[in-house]
Design an enzyme around this catalytic site. Sequence first.
Site, PDB file in Angstrom:
ATOM      1  N   HIS A 186     -81.808 -40.323   0.107  1.00 55.01           N
ATOM      2  CA  HIS A 186     -80.217 -41.100   0.833  1.00 55.01           C
ATOM      3  C   HIS A 186     -78.815 -40.466   0.455  1.00 55.01           C
ATOM      4  CE1 HIS A 186     -77.563 -44.851  -0.159  1.00 55.01           C
ATOM      5  NE2 HIS A 186     -78.795 -45.372  -0.454  1.00 55.01           N
ATOM      6  N   SER A 235     -75.384 -52.956   4.109  1.00 50.48           N
ATOM      7  CA  SER A 235     -74.188 -54.621   3.786  1.00 50.48           C
ATOM      8  C   SER A 235     -75.276 -55.231   4.347  1.00 50.48           C
ATOM      9  CB  SER A 235     -72.866 -53.895   4.739  1.00 50.48           C
ATOM     10  OG  SER A 235     -72.114 -53.509   4.066  1.00 50.48           O
ATOM     11  N   LYS A 287     -79.859 -48.900  -6.794  1.00 46.26           N
ATOM     12  CA  LYS A 287     -78.653 -47.867  -7.697  1.00 46.26           C
ATOM     13  C   LYS A 287     -78.692 -47.789  -9.051  1.00 46.26           C
ATOM     14  CE  LYS A 287     -77.265 -48.246  -2.860  1.00 46.26           C
ATOM     15  NZ  LYS A 287     -76.542 -48.028  -2.150  1.00 46.26           N
ATOM     16  N   GLU A 298     -76.491 -41.010  -0.614  1.00 48.96           N
ATOM     17  CA  GLU A 298     -75.744 -40.281  -2.420  1.00 48.96           C
ATOM     18  C   GLU A 298     -75.678 -40.055  -2.519  1.00 48.96           C
ATOM     19  OE1 GLU A 298     -76.170 -44.688  -3.750  1.00 48.96           O
ATOM     20  OE2 GLU A 298     -74.536 -45.650  -1.944  1.00 48.96           O
ATOM     21  N   GLY A 349     -72.018 -50.275   1.704  1.00 45.84           N
ATOM     22  CA  GLY A 349     -71.229 -51.042   0.660  1.00 45.84           C
ATOM     23  C   GLY A 349     -69.679 -51.423   0.668  1.00 45.84           C
ATOM     24  N   ASN A 397     -82.665 -51.612  -3.207  1.00 46.65           N
ATOM     25  CA  ASN A 397     -82.258 -50.102  -3.769  1.00 46.65           C
ATOM     26  C   ASN A 397     -81.384 -50.463  -4.978  1.00 46.65           C
ATOM     27  OD1 ASN A 397     -81.430 -47.469  -4.706  1.00 46.65           O
ATOM     28  ND2 ASN A 397     -80.429 -47.657  -2.530  1.00 46.65           N
ATOM     29  N   GLU A 408     -79.690 -45.587   7.974  1.00 52.77           N
ATOM     30  CA  GLU A 408     -78.031 -46.222   7.069  1.00 52.77           C
ATOM     31  C   GLU A 408     -77.305 -45.272   7.223  1.00 52.77           C
ATOM     32  OE1 GLU A 408     -79.856 -48.132   2.990  1.00 52.77           O
ATOM     33  OE2 GLU A 408     -79.520 -46.234   2.641  1.00 52.77           O
TER      34      GLU A 408
HETATM   35  P1  13P Z   1     -75.620 -51.671  -0.028  1.00 56.93           P
HETATM   36  O1  13P Z   1     -76.849 -52.549   1.317  1.00 56.93           O
HETATM   37  O2  13P Z   1     -74.662 -52.586  -1.080  1.00 56.93           O
HETATM   38  O3  13P Z   1     -74.723 -51.572   1.534  1.00 56.93           O
HETATM   39  O4  13P Z   1     -76.758 -50.660   0.146  1.00 56.93           O
HETATM   40  C1  13P Z   1     -77.469 -50.158   1.329  1.00 56.93           C
HETATM   41  C2  13P Z   1     -77.829 -48.478   0.634  1.00 56.93           C
HETATM   42  O5  13P Z   1     -76.991 -48.275   0.632  1.00 56.93           O
HETATM   43  C3  13P Z   1     -79.319 -49.032   0.492  1.00 56.93           C
HETATM   44  O6  13P Z   1     -79.679 -47.915   0.194  1.00 56.93           O
END
Ligand code: 13P
Length: 249
Positions: free
Chosen positions: A94, A206, A10, A96, A172, A8, A166
């Site tokens: 997601h 992560s 983003k 976010e 992150g 992903n 997640e």
């Molecule tokens: P990270 O791997 O950067 O922690 O992000 C996870 C994520 O949100 C994947 O959709």
Amino acid sequence: MKPLVVANWKMHKTPADAVRFVHELLALRPDPEQADAVICPPFVALSAVGDALGDVPIGLGAQQMHWADSGAFTGQISPPMLVACRVRWVIIGHSECRAYSGETDASVNRKVGAALAHGLTPIIAVGETLEEHAAGAAHDRVVAQIRAAFAGYTPAEVARSVVAYEPIWAIGTGKVDTPPGADATMGAIRAAVDGLQSVRILYGGSVKPDNIAAFVRQQHIGGALVGGASLEPVSFAALIGNAGKGVAA
Ligand code: 13P
């Protein structure tokens, strides 16, 4: 089942950056026997990534979509538009999008149906906040999210999906859930809805090349949804290879 590793990206990479990534990744010859791989670039890079991948067995996914086929929805992208770009996977819900773009359990539910109707595999993301985690409410939270996502769909439809767990506090941050802790939460997810018994449930938050195998080794963990560590070709190739080691161990 072979693990699934989903990148992903983003809001990272222009179309040119994305094509460069694909060329560098393919030069590393990631082994399709180790894991299934999917790349989810930003919308504007989907066509370029699809062209660059050509016939290579790496899937193309979107990070988001609207549920309607078309209409007066400024700024939105529809399922048929994704299909026309050779997209076969779509991340839905997601955290976010839930936090910043008004995604709700109800919109996730509509999008799951739209994805399935158009032959897209939905990757439905659920996860709890740090406060919910600390309060011991993680299982209740994700079970409620996953039941809402699949409400009204048949077990056969549910079985055509992928779920991503997640924990929001692990995204992150460099903090990961423990593999057994994540596995227990995924067991609760799997038991929550008829049809989830054989779907792949991905861990996200992560994930790095050096910890993915420990997650994939768990009973309920069928791969990973990866943000930061999917942005570099060497790292993504290592994620694919190491995910396979998790299964072999
Ligand atoms: P990270 O791997 O950067 O922690 O992000 C996870 C994520 O949100 C994947 O959709």
